[in-house]
Design a protein around this motif. Structure first.
Motif, PDB file in Angstrom:
ATOM      1  N   ILE A   1       0.851  -1.188   0.000  1.00 51.79           N
ATOM      2  CA  ILE A   1       0.000   0.000   0.000  1.00 51.79           C
ATOM      3  C   ILE A   1       0.888   1.240   0.000  1.00 51.79           C
ATOM      4  CG2 ILE A   1      -1.765   1.269   1.272  1.00 51.79           C
ATOM      5  CD1 ILE A   1      -2.516  -1.463   2.552  1.00 51.79           C
TER       6      ILE A   1
ATOM      7  N   VAL B   1       2.123   4.733   0.907  1.00 52.26           N
ATOM      8  CA  VAL B   1       1.827   5.603   2.037  1.00 52.26           C
ATOM      9  C   VAL B   1       2.672   6.870   1.938  1.00 52.26           C
ATOM     10  CG1 VAL B   1       1.106   3.746   3.578  1.00 52.26           C
ATOM     11  CG2 VAL B   1       3.521   4.393   3.474  1.00 52.26           C
TER      12      VAL B   1
ATOM     13  N   ARG C   1      -3.177   5.987   3.182  1.00 48.49           N
ATOM     14  CA  ARG C   1      -2.854   5.712   1.776  1.00 48.49           C
ATOM     15  C   ARG C   1      -2.516   7.006   1.041  1.00 48.49           C
ATOM     16  NH1 ARG C   1      -4.002   1.419  -1.865  1.00 48.49           N
ATOM     17  NH2 ARG C   1      -5.078   0.322  -0.163  1.00 48.49           N
TER      18      ARG C   1
END
Length: 262
Positions: A209, A211, A228
């Motif tokens: 993910i 970030v 995110r």
């Protein structure tokens, strides 16, 4: 390769998952960095009650492996990772690989990919199905001349899998729950007996993910490091000469990542 990770599970969850008792207070930690105390799980010296397997122990150690023969740890390179492929033969790690294999509980880890304009894209990489993961680790106790001791550890790494190789060439070694006992029981299983476990985790195990760059600050501990972010584009390669240089740098990084932070 692993230079930062997180452990968000409660003590009850850690105890239930690994079959240990955790004596120390251990709040959720979103940004665990080298030289900080980390939790590991090891096999004890005596069998667990009603079982013929060694009792498991949870302990806090310094993340940054110091071989027992080191004279001055302050002047010794910071070794946070060890290559699983060669740990059994390296002077720094071979004794620990034989006798002090451990598990390091984590909720996931962070990795960085080069993007355009000299920037790096940070990723939070976690088990796709949630829960905890156990990284293979090595533990060593360093004893000073005055008898004081320091327990230390390094995380083992493997080659990356196909799903994450575009982010980094190395990944932490994942030990699956069904293999915990074999990995931890160093009295019954020599280093050669666990070599089949030294392989990349399957491609669908982790999810990555993107970030924010808040995670770049080792002193930042907020939960919002997991927010995110919009993924930065890949770094463009302008010509064949640049591509060759990039490949050479990548090969050098792949050959020696033990001392890198991330």
């Amino acid at each position: 390769m692993c230079g930062r990770f997180a452990l968000l599970a409660t003590i009850d969850e850690v105890e239930a998952h690994f079959g240990v008792i955790v004596d120390a207070a251990f709040p959720p930690r979103y940004n665990i960095s080298p030289t900080q105390p980390v939790m590991i799980v090891m096999a004890g010296e005596t069998p667990a009650p009603g079982s013929n397997r060694p009792e498991r122990l949870a302990m806090l150690v310094r993340w940054g492996f110091v071989p027992s023969w080191t004279k001055d740890p302050l002047n010794f390179p910071l070794m946070i990772n060890a290559r699983s492929e060669t740990a059994h033969e390296k002077p720094s790690f071979r004794t620990a690989m034989e006798h002090r294999r451990s598990l390091l509980p984590a909720s996931g880890f962070y990795e960085w990919r080069k993007a355009g304009n000299g920037r790096k894209q940070a990723y939070w990489i976690r088990p796709r199905n949630g829960g905890m993961v156990a990284f293979g680790a090595l533990m060593e106790t360093w004893v000073s001349g005055d008898g004081s001791q320091m327990d230390t550890a390094a995380i083992l790494t493997t080659a990356s899998n196909a799903a994450l190789s575009h982010i980094h060439a190395r990944l932490p070694l994942v030990i699956r729950p069904e293999d915990y006992q074999q990995w931890l029981d160093c009295k019954r299983n020599r280093a050669k007996d666990v070599r089949h476990l030294l392989k990349p985790v399957q491609d669908d195990f982790f999810e990555a993910i993107p970030v924010s760059d808040k995670i770049n600050n080792a002193r930042y501990f907020g939960a919002d490091v997991h927010e995110r972010a919009e993924e930065l584009p890949l770094q463009p390669v302008k010509d064949a000469a640049q591509a060759g240089k990039a490949a050479s740098r990548k090969k050098a990084d792949d050959n020696d990542d033990q001392l890198c932070m991330f």
